[in-house]
Design an enzyme around this catalytic site. Structure first.
Site, PDB file in Angstrom:
ATOM      1  N   ASP A 219     -14.398   7.893  -8.613  1.00  0.00           N
ATOM      2  CA  ASP A 219     -15.386   8.367  -7.657  1.00  0.00           C
ATOM      3  C   ASP A 219     -16.766   8.203  -8.289  1.00  0.00           C
ATOM      4  O   ASP A 219     -17.105   8.901  -9.251  1.00  0.00           O
ATOM      5  CB  ASP A 219     -15.113   9.834  -7.320  1.00  0.00           C
ATOM      6  CG  ASP A 219     -16.106  10.392  -6.307  1.00  0.00           C
ATOM      7  OD1 ASP A 219     -16.937   9.619  -5.789  1.00  0.00           O
ATOM      8  OD2 ASP A 219     -16.048  11.609  -6.034  1.00  0.00           O
TER       9      ASP A 219
ATOM     10  N   ASP B  61     -20.354   8.942  -8.118  1.00  0.00           N
ATOM     11  CA  ASP B  61     -21.116   9.969  -7.412  1.00  0.00           C
ATOM     12  C   ASP B  61     -22.559   9.964  -7.919  1.00  0.00           C
ATOM     13  O   ASP B  61     -22.812  10.264  -9.094  1.00  0.00           O
ATOM     14  CB  ASP B  61     -20.472  11.330  -7.659  1.00  0.00           C
ATOM     15  CG  ASP B  61     -21.053  12.418  -6.789  1.00  0.00           C
ATOM     16  OD1 ASP B  61     -21.907  12.105  -5.942  1.00  0.00           O
ATOM     17  OD2 ASP B  61     -20.643  13.579  -6.944  1.00  0.00           O
TER      18      ASP B  61
ATOM     19  N   SER C 156     -18.058   6.066   0.563  1.00  0.00           N
ATOM     20  CA  SER C 156     -17.319   7.305   0.827  1.00  0.00           C
ATOM     21  C   SER C 156     -17.698   7.995   2.123  1.00  0.00           C
ATOM     22  O   SER C 156     -16.985   8.896   2.567  1.00  0.00           O
ATOM     23  CB  SER C 156     -17.524   8.279  -0.331  1.00  0.00           C
ATOM     24  OG  SER C 156     -18.863   8.766  -0.324  1.00  0.00           O
TER      25      SER C 156
ATOM     26  N   THR D 248      -7.288  15.704  -4.768  1.00  0.00           N
ATOM     27  CA  THR D 248      -7.243  14.780  -3.637  1.00  0.00           C
ATOM     28  C   THR D 248      -8.578  14.073  -3.474  1.00  0.00           C
ATOM     29  O   THR D 248      -9.609  14.519  -3.992  1.00  0.00           O
ATOM     30  CB  THR D 248      -6.916  15.520  -2.331  1.00  0.00           C
ATOM     31  OG1 THR D 248      -7.931  16.502  -2.078  1.00  0.00           O
ATOM     32  CG2 THR D 248      -5.558  16.194  -2.400  1.00  0.00           C
TER      33      THR D 248
ATOM     34  N   ARG E 129     -16.104  11.871   8.138  1.00  0.00           N
ATOM     35  CA  ARG E 129     -16.732  12.873   7.279  1.00  0.00           C
ATOM     36  C   ARG E 129     -17.336  13.970   8.143  1.00  0.00           C
ATOM     37  O   ARG E 129     -17.822  13.713   9.249  1.00  0.00           O
ATOM     38  CB  ARG E 129     -17.848  12.234   6.441  1.00  0.00           C
ATOM     39  CG  ARG E 129     -17.333  11.486   5.218  1.00  0.00           C
ATOM     40  CD  ARG E 129     -16.774  12.435   4.183  1.00  0.00           C
ATOM     41  NE  ARG E 129     -16.674  11.796   2.874  1.00  0.00           N
ATOM     42  CZ  ARG E 129     -16.336  12.424   1.769  1.00  0.00           C
ATOM     43  NH1 ARG E 129     -16.057  13.717   1.809  1.00  0.00           N
ATOM     44  NH2 ARG E 129     -16.259  11.788   0.624  1.00  0.00           N
TER      45      ARG E 129
ATOM     46  N   ASP F 151      28.365  -5.824  -0.924  1.00  0.00           N
ATOM     47  CA  ASP F 151      26.941  -5.486  -0.961  1.00  0.00           C
ATOM     48  C   ASP F 151      26.197  -6.346   0.050  1.00  0.00           C
ATOM     49  O   ASP F 151      26.215  -7.583  -0.043  1.00  0.00           O
ATOM     50  CB  ASP F 151      26.360  -5.725  -2.357  1.00  0.00           C
ATOM     51  CG  ASP F 151      26.916  -4.749  -3.375  1.00  0.00           C
ATOM     52  OD1 ASP F 151      26.861  -3.542  -3.110  1.00  0.00           O
ATOM     53  OD2 ASP F 151      27.423  -5.198  -4.425  1.00  0.00           O
TER      54      ASP F 151
ATOM     55  N   LYS G 195      20.231  17.597  29.549  1.00  0.00           N
ATOM     56  CA  LYS G 195      20.808  18.788  28.914  1.00  0.00           C
ATOM     57  C   LYS G 195      20.043  19.992  29.447  1.00  0.00           C
ATOM     58  O   LYS G 195      18.853  20.151  29.175  1.00  0.00           O
ATOM     59  CB  LYS G 195      20.684  18.696  27.392  1.00  0.00           C
ATOM     60  CG  LYS G 195      21.391  19.834  26.674  1.00  0.00           C
ATOM     61  CD  LYS G 195      21.296  19.662  25.168  1.00  0.00           C
ATOM     62  CE  LYS G 195      22.134  20.716  24.466  1.00  0.00           C
ATOM     63  NZ  LYS G 195      21.726  22.087  24.793  1.00  0.00           N
TER      64      LYS G 195
END
Length: 805
Positions: free
Chosen positions: A142, A144, A177, A241, A249, A342, A514
């Site tokens: 990040d 910044d 961002s 995160t 944003r 397989d 149903k």
């Protein structure tokens, strides 16, 4: 567009409100525009969040203005009112487990916008098939800007970091961002832990700072940041995160975390992009960040390589070129500890593989078990030889069949394809029944015929009106009268199933709604109708509108019919909650009064006998024709609802009208008491019957009553605790239940494993009553999530309660 409406998004129904509500006052951007952005950008956004827990930042009143921003809050736990179809996964926290939403479809994005979750934040890892945090599959830096710095300086640092990352074998990709700076992403093979990746990112940040101290800082200290760009490496921590690519944003304007090209970063006028600009460029250039989420064959093969020693086994460790035409398949005969076959299908640069103990089914009437194994390298498609003793999969392997395959459908739970091999061409379906990923269990089904895949219903199409399936002619029942039976046999019951399994079964061409009511068998004789619950208890007097003289009139001397007693709500939908007001009454006056307030209907779907003839050995298609004939004018409160010849059409109609689900039936099935796999129950709402084991005293408005019920399911070790339910009770229901509970009080806890916290202040009950709840899903610990009370099941005993999938 103000107000409330229900929309269909794919197969989902979502209630949305206040589409004209302004969420971004500076630009006048409304909730409706936010929903449009997210649902339009979804194909590019979803791959970057799929499989990751989503932490949301919500602005329930909008973001406010630049001068007067409004408050927001982070949301980890999914809201209690979220649709039950939104998938979720628990993560343990110090305050308890939190259920994070998983965003894998457009409808979930629309729901998040509906509740003003504008920012979506995700970690750099995905969940494993076991539901645990995996190793990170991407690295993020990040960039910044500190005071006095901006996007051009962040772009300069990004260009400085690029050759370092490239020299490490990583291909960095930039994202502006939408807030202040730039994110740099690089794809990882998933072999290192979050802690290890964090150390690498930290070392890179320190190296940039050492080489460019006038421009770069790696410390969070605010005193060091003016005039520099912070290279924040800490977001690689497994507990942190980053704003997801393509997420909005919550700033003064609807800027977006927008993937960019390196050429764009060279633009001296580089700026953040608004959501409408992101949509325009997405249509023109697609997703510049696509390589980040593309399937990685090397990562996919990591489990395969980890199980093998290249110095000891002749199996290939990698390699193999992708097909340029139709993808390849191979079926290998494997004489391992047990002989099996397989099946391997080329997919995303690897061979997706299943072990099939009995091989390809020889007929359409049999399904064979298939267990998914680890992906294999493409070069394995030509492997034959002996795997040495002591090695994984030891034994001889040779090629049983090989060729190409044509793919019709590949979903997480269903794969349909046609093999064009040396031995034969065969159309097959793999249907997942249990688990996920490696070791998940599937069924391999041989399809009835080659041809085009069934047409899929458009997301925007409306379900067709009900229609009756054509029924073959049936012989007339004999006219010989039969003695009036006292009670009918136990009813035939459907087995829980999935649409994928039903589509490939003998029940694929017969579907009924149903109904959300109470099962009842009716005995017609001597001009009157008697009703019996599935337990055999007679309930005739409880429904006089159905059983009183003149209430029913079948065109037969005698008959036994099967159906569902329902009560309809104001929208004409069956409501089990409304029926609760009827099914427990025994006094004639109360029954008469309630029958006027909540009239009952009888929906019939089968006939067991008519005019003295036993019909249970005849196929359903014949029984149905007889039922429609004898019940054509049975009474105003008695109906024979239609049958559908298409399961997907029936499911779409059930969703459109908020019905409980669909029952698919084999039209050739005879009638046999008990559960049958020839009748398949496909539920749209999740319900569970449970034994009532205790009550927690109520507080506040529920003082003197109870706050919640403790529930259990019979198991090998006794009654297993599955959680508490405290919502969905009317005042009338609370009073009636309290009267039923008083004589059942006991000092003994009937539950085998109730947690001490949940057992606090509980009044235990003798486990004699059965209730039903609806819920969103099962937690990893086996408890109900968000249960809501539906009502007592007086037609069920505790011994009949089983775990619903």
């Amino acid at each position: 567009m103000a107000g409330e409406q229900t929309v269909r998004i794919g197969e989902r129904r979502l209630r949305i409100t206040n589409l004209d509500k302004v969420l971004y006052p500076d630009t006048g951007t409304t909730k409706g525009e936010v929903i449009h952005y997210l649902t339009t950008i979804a194909p590019l956004l979803l791959p970057h969040v799929a499989g990751r827990p989503v932490t949301r930042k919500r602005w329930v009143d909008g973001v406010g203005t630049a001068k007067d921003p409004l408050p927001s809050f982070f949301a980890k736990d999914l809201e209690r009112g979220a649709p039950d179809w939104v998938p979720r996964q628990d993560i343990a926290h110090s305050t308890g487990a939190k259920a994070y939403p998983l965003v894998s479809e457009v409808a979930t994005l629309a729901y998040l916008a509906q509740v003003a979750s504008l920012e979506l934040h995700v970690p750099q890892w995905r969940f494993t098939p076991e539901g645990l945090p995996g190793n990170p599959d991407r690295l993020v830096l990040d960039l910044d800007p500190g005071p006095g710095m901006g996007l051009p300086e962040c772009a300069e640092v990004a260009r400085l970091a690029r050759p370092i990352l490239t020299g490490m074998g990583l291909d960095p990709l930039p994202v502006t961002s939408g807030s202040k700076g730039i994110h740099l992403y690089a794809r990882l093979p998933g072999l290192q832990t979050s802690a290890q990746v964090s150390e690498v990112a930290k070392a890179l940040a320190l190296a940039l700072e050492a080489d460019h101290p006038e421009l770069v800082v790696s410390s969070m200290s605010k005193a060091l940041r003016p005039g520099r760009v912070l290279v924040d490496w800490s977001q690689n921590n497994g507990k942190k995160t980053t704003i997801a690519p393509y997420s909005l944003r919550g700033r003064a304007q609807p800027w977006v975390a927008a993937p960019r090209t390196w050429d764009e970063l060279d633009d001296p006028d580089l700026r953040h992009l608004l959501f409408h600009e992101v949509l325009d460029r997405a249509e023109r250039i697609g997703d510049p960040l696509a390589p980040l989420s593309a399937p990685d064959p090397d990562a996919a093969l990591a489990p395969y390589v980890a199980k093998r020693d290249a110095a000891k086994t002749p199996e290939p460790m990698g390699g193999g070129a992708p097909s340029t035409g139709e993808p390849r398949f191979v079926i290998q005969r494997h004489e391992a500890r047990r002989l099996h076959y397989d099946l391997r299908l080329e997919r995303d640069g690897v061979l997706a593989s299943w072990a099939v103990p009995k091989g390809v089914p020889e007929t359409t009437g049999k399904n064979h078990l298939a267990v998914q194994t680890e992906d294999h390298p493409l070069s394995y498609a030509t492997f034959e030889g002996d795997i040495p003793k002591g090695e994984y999969g030891a034994g001889h392997m040779d090629i049983w069949d090989t060729g190409t395959y044509a793919l019709e459908k590949w979903r997480d739970d269903e794969v349909i394809f046609t093999l064009h091999g040396r031995r034969e061409s065969v159309r097959l379906a793999l249907l997942r029944t249990n688990g996920a990923g490696e070791k998940s269990q599937w069924l391999l089904h041989r399809m009835k015929e080659q041809g085009e895949p069934a047409a899929q219903m458009s997301a925007a199409s409306e379900p067709a009106p009900p229609r009756r399936s054509p029924a073959p002619s049936a012989p007339n029942p004999t006219s010989a009268p039969a003695p009036r039976p006292v009670t009918p046999p136990a009813p035939m019951l459907a087995t829980n199933s999935t649409p994928a399994l039903a589509r490939t079964s003998a029940a694929a061409s017969w579907a009924e709604m149903k109904w959300d009511g109470v099962r009842a068998l009716g005995v017609w004789a001597d001009g009157s109708l008697r009703l019996f619950a599935r337990s055999g208890t007679e309930i005739t007097d409880r429904y006089p509108e159905l059983t009183a003289p003149g209430g029913a009139a079948f065109d037969a001397t005698d008959a036994i019919v099967d159906g569902e007693i329902v009560a309809l709500d104001a929208k004409g939908r069956p409501s089990f909650s409304l029926l609760q007001n009827r099914m427990h009454l025994t006094k004639a006056g109360e029954i008469a009064a309630e029958s006027r307030r909540t009239p009952a209907l009888l929906y019939l779907f089968d006939v067991l006998a008519a005019n003295g003839a036993d019909l249970t050995t005849r196929p359903l298609s014949e029984r149905r024709e007889i039922l429609e004939r004898i019940a054509a004018d049975a009474g105003d409160a008695i109906d024979v609802p239609p049958v559908f010849d298409d399961i997907d059409e029936a499911l779409a109609l059930a969703r459109a009208h908020d019905l409980e689900g669909v029952v698919a039936k084999d039209p050739s099935s005879t009638y046999r008491s008990g559960k049958s796999e020839r009748w398949l129950k496909l539920k749209l709402t999740r319900t569970q019957e449970a034994v009532i084991a205790g009550i927690r005293p109520g507080q506040g408005g529920r003082s003197g009553s109870f706050g919640s019920l403790l529930l259990g399911i019979p198991g090998e070790d006794g009654l297993r605790y599955i959680g508490r339910v405290g919502t969905g009770f009317s005042d009338r229901e609370l009073r009636r239940l309290r009267e039923l509970f008083d004589p059942l009080r006991t000092d003994q806890c009937p539950l085998a494993d109730v947690p001490a916290l949940d057992a606090r202040d509980v009044i235990w009950l003798s486990p004699e009553l059965v209730g039903e709840v609806e819920f969103s899903e099962w937690t990893p610990s086996g408890h109900l999530r968000h249960p809501r009370w539906r009502g007592l099941r007086i037609d069920k005993t505790p011994a009949e309660v089983v775990l619903e999938p």
